[in-house]
Design a protein around this motif. Structure first.
Motif, PDB file in Angstrom:
ATOM      1  N   PHE A 161       6.429 -79.868  -4.038  1.00 51.63           N
ATOM      2  CA  PHE A 161       6.413 -78.566  -3.361  1.00 51.63           C
ATOM      3  C   PHE A 161       6.713 -78.742  -1.875  1.00 51.63           C
ATOM      4  N   ASP A 162       5.991 -79.648  -1.222  1.00 49.98           N
ATOM      5  CA  ASP A 162       6.163 -79.845   0.220  1.00 49.98           C
ATOM      6  C   ASP A 162       7.594 -80.239   0.567  1.00 49.98           C
ATOM      7  N   LEU A 163       8.125 -81.205  -0.160  1.00 49.39           N
ATOM      8  CA  LEU A 163       9.464 -81.694   0.158  1.00 49.39           C
ATOM      9  C   LEU A 163      10.528 -80.640  -0.127  1.00 49.39           C
ATOM     10  N   THR A 164      10.368 -79.915  -1.216  1.00 49.81           N
ATOM     11  CA  THR A 164      11.316 -78.843  -1.523  1.00 49.81           C
ATOM     12  C   THR A 164      11.241 -77.749  -0.466  1.00 49.81           C
ATOM     13  N   PHE A 165      10.034 -77.411  -0.042  1.00 51.55           N
ATOM     14  CA  PHE A 165       9.860 -76.382   0.985  1.00 51.55           C
ATOM     15  C   PHE A 165      10.541 -76.815   2.281  1.00 51.55           C
ATOM     16  N   MET A 179       1.612 -80.609   4.581  1.00 48.76           N
ATOM     17  CA  MET A 179       2.321 -79.448   5.051  1.00 48.76           C
ATOM     18  C   MET A 179       1.525 -78.208   4.659  1.00 48.76           C
ATOM     19  N   GLU A 180       1.526 -77.275   5.539  1.00 47.85           N
ATOM     20  CA  GLU A 180       0.934 -75.977   5.234  1.00 47.85           C
ATOM     21  C   GLU A 180       1.998 -74.926   5.484  1.00 47.85           C
ATOM     22  N   THR A 181       1.964 -73.887   4.672  1.00 48.44           N
ATOM     23  CA  THR A 181       2.978 -72.844   4.739  1.00 48.44           C
ATOM     24  C   THR A 181       2.312 -71.470   4.730  1.00 48.44           C
ATOM     25  N   THR A 182       3.114 -70.443   4.993  1.00 44.02           N
ATOM     26  CA  THR A 182       2.591 -69.077   4.946  1.00 44.02           C
ATOM     27  C   THR A 182       2.645 -68.508   3.536  1.00 44.02           C
ATOM     28  N   GLY A 183       3.158 -69.260   2.581  1.00 47.80           N
ATOM     29  CA  GLY A 183       3.253 -68.806   1.198  1.00 47.80           C
ATOM     30  C   GLY A 183       4.020 -69.811   0.360  1.00 47.80           C
ATOM     31  N   ASP A 184       4.343 -69.404  -0.862  1.00 45.78           N
ATOM     32  CA  ASP A 184       4.978 -70.308  -1.820  1.00 45.78           C
ATOM     33  C   ASP A 184       6.497 -70.224  -1.868  1.00 45.78           C
ATOM     34  N   ASP A 185       7.090 -69.267  -1.178  1.00 47.93           N
ATOM     35  CA  ASP A 185       8.527 -69.030  -1.287  1.00 47.93           C
ATOM     36  C   ASP A 185       9.249 -69.468  -0.017  1.00 47.93           C
ATOM     37  N   PRO A 186       9.940 -70.603  -0.065  1.00 42.13           N
ATOM     38  CA  PRO A 186      10.616 -71.081   1.143  1.00 42.13           C
ATOM     39  C   PRO A 186      11.763 -70.185   1.604  1.00 42.13           C
ATOM     40  N   GLN A 187      12.174 -69.246   0.772  1.00 42.35           N
ATOM     41  CA  GLN A 187      13.222 -68.317   1.190  1.00 42.35           C
ATOM     42  C   GLN A 187      12.686 -67.253   2.145  1.00 42.35           C
ATOM     43  N   GLN A 188      11.395 -66.948   2.037  1.00 44.51           N
ATOM     44  CA  GLN A 188      10.841 -65.916   2.923  1.00 44.51           C
ATOM     45  C   GLN A 188       9.622 -66.382   3.714  1.00 44.51           C
ATOM     46  N   ASP A 189       8.938 -67.408   3.254  1.00 44.12           N
ATOM     47  CA  ASP A 189       7.768 -67.912   3.972  1.00 44.12           C
ATOM     48  C   ASP A 189       8.201 -69.034   4.912  1.00 44.12           C
ATOM     49  N   GLN A 190       7.293 -69.451   5.774  1.00 41.94           N
ATOM     50  CA  GLN A 190       7.660 -70.491   6.728  1.00 41.94           C
ATOM     51  C   GLN A 190       6.626 -71.603   6.763  1.00 41.94           C
ATOM     52  N   LEU A 191       7.033 -72.676   7.380  1.00 37.92           N
ATOM     53  CA  LEU A 191       6.173 -73.834   7.572  1.00 37.92           C
ATOM     54  C   LEU A 191       5.182 -73.519   8.692  1.00 37.92           C
ATOM     55  N   VAL A 192       3.897 -73.758   8.454  1.00 37.90           N
ATOM     56  CA  VAL A 192       2.860 -73.535   9.463  1.00 37.90           C
ATOM     57  C   VAL A 192       2.640 -74.811  10.265  1.00 37.90           C
ATOM     58  N   GLY A 209      -6.632 -74.309   0.321  1.00 35.33           N
ATOM     59  CA  GLY A 209      -5.366 -74.211   1.036  1.00 35.33           C
ATOM     60  C   GLY A 209      -4.814 -72.800   1.037  1.00 35.33           C
ATOM     61  N   SER A 210      -5.207 -72.026   0.044  1.00 34.60           N
ATOM     62  CA  SER A 210      -4.718 -70.644  -0.041  1.00 34.60           C
ATOM     63  C   SER A 210      -5.222 -69.785   1.114  1.00 34.60           C
ATOM     64  N   GLU A 211      -6.207 -70.275   1.857  1.00 39.20           N
ATOM     65  CA  GLU A 211      -6.725 -69.524   3.003  1.00 39.20           C
ATOM     66  C   GLU A 211      -5.880 -69.722   4.264  1.00 39.20           C
ATOM     67  N   VAL A 212      -5.043 -70.752   4.275  1.00 36.17           N
ATOM     68  CA  VAL A 212      -4.265 -71.065   5.475  1.00 36.17           C
ATOM     69  C   VAL A 212      -3.352 -69.915   5.898  1.00 36.17           C
ATOM     70  N   PRO A 213      -2.621 -69.262   4.985  1.00 31.02           N
ATOM     71  CA  PRO A 213      -1.771 -68.155   5.447  1.00 31.02           C
ATOM     72  C   PRO A 213      -2.554 -67.057   6.176  1.00 31.02           C
ATOM     73  N   LEU A 214      -3.738 -66.717   5.680  1.00 35.36           N
ATOM     74  CA  LEU A 214      -4.554 -65.698   6.343  1.00 35.36           C
ATOM     75  C   LEU A 214      -5.031 -66.197   7.710  1.00 35.36           C
ATOM     76  N   LEU A 215      -5.491 -67.437   7.757  1.00 33.07           N
ATOM     77  CA  LEU A 215      -5.919 -68.010   9.037  1.00 33.07           C
ATOM     78  C   LEU A 215      -4.768 -67.982  10.041  1.00 33.07           C
ATOM     79  N   TYR A 216      -3.579 -68.290   9.562  1.00 34.57           N
ATOM     80  CA  TYR A 216      -2.398 -68.295  10.427  1.00 34.57           C
ATOM     81  C   TYR A 216      -2.113 -66.886  10.955  1.00 34.57           C
ATOM     82  N   ARG A 217      -2.098 -65.911  10.058  1.00 36.53           N
ATOM     83  CA  ARG A 217      -1.818 -64.525  10.476  1.00 36.53           C
ATOM     84  C   ARG A 217      -2.867 -64.008  11.464  1.00 36.53           C
TER      85      ARG A 217
END
Length: 176
Positions: A69-73, A1-14, A129-137
């Motif tokens: 992390f993935d499953l909780t997200f 799983m890849e996400t836009t960040g670490d906080d499932p309350q405000q970030d989303q699944l990529v 993996g930390s580059e994925v949110p930037l690549l997504y944006r």
């Protein structure tokens, strides 16, 4: 799983990716990537839920790194979309019964018991993996697909090698 960040309350699944593995942990089916930019987050979640990701069965056993992390997200995002509604007993039952194979403890042991420096990246050429949110944006979706493919290959390489080493250790230490 890849996400836009670490906080499932405000970030989303990529994206979510999966591939069937044999009992020997070798790929036997195609590598599937379900991307938010093609389907939308809710549909990606619906698909992985339909596969049985959050079911405490052996039908879909997650294999990967830092799966908590993935499953909780996924769980929190699915709750946000009202795809699941879990209470504390259901959550506890899930964590006590869901089979999964997480590389994290193996990587910590490979790092001489140290958590710091025990990322998959420390032991495999997969990129950050930390580059994925930037690549997504930036809409650089082919690069995300290339990254998740490299990450999958890196994880499988570590699993294969660990299986041999730990299997041999188990054979030597087995009491029965």
């Amino acid at each position: 799983m890849e996400t836009t960040g670490d906080d499932p309350q405000q970030d989303q699944l990529v994206c979510a990716q999966y591939q069937q593995l044999s009992d020997a942990l070798e790929p036997v089916g195609p590598f599937q990537v379900v991307a938010e930019w093609e389907w939308g987050e809710k549909q990606v979640l619906q698909l992985v839920l339909a596969k049985g990701l959050l079911e405490p069965t052996w039908d879909f056993v997650p294999v990967g790194n830092r799966l908590r992390f993935d499953l909780t997200f996924v769980l929190e995002r699915a709750m946000k979309w009202k795809l699941v509604d879990w209470d504390a007993p259901r959550l506890k039952y899930f964590w006590y019964t869901k089979p999964l194979l997480d590389l994290q403890p193996v990587l910590v042991l490979m790092n001489h018991g140290q958590f710091q420096g025990s990322s998959l990246e420390a032991f495999a050429d997969k990129g950050k993996g930390s580059e994925v949110p930037l690549l997504y944006r930036q809409g650089r979706f082919p690069e995300i697909l290339a990254y998740v493919t490299r990450e999958k290959e890196a994880a499988l390489e570590v699993i294969r090698e660990s299986l041999g080493v730990l299997g041999d250790l188990g054979d030597r230490r087995r009491r029965v």
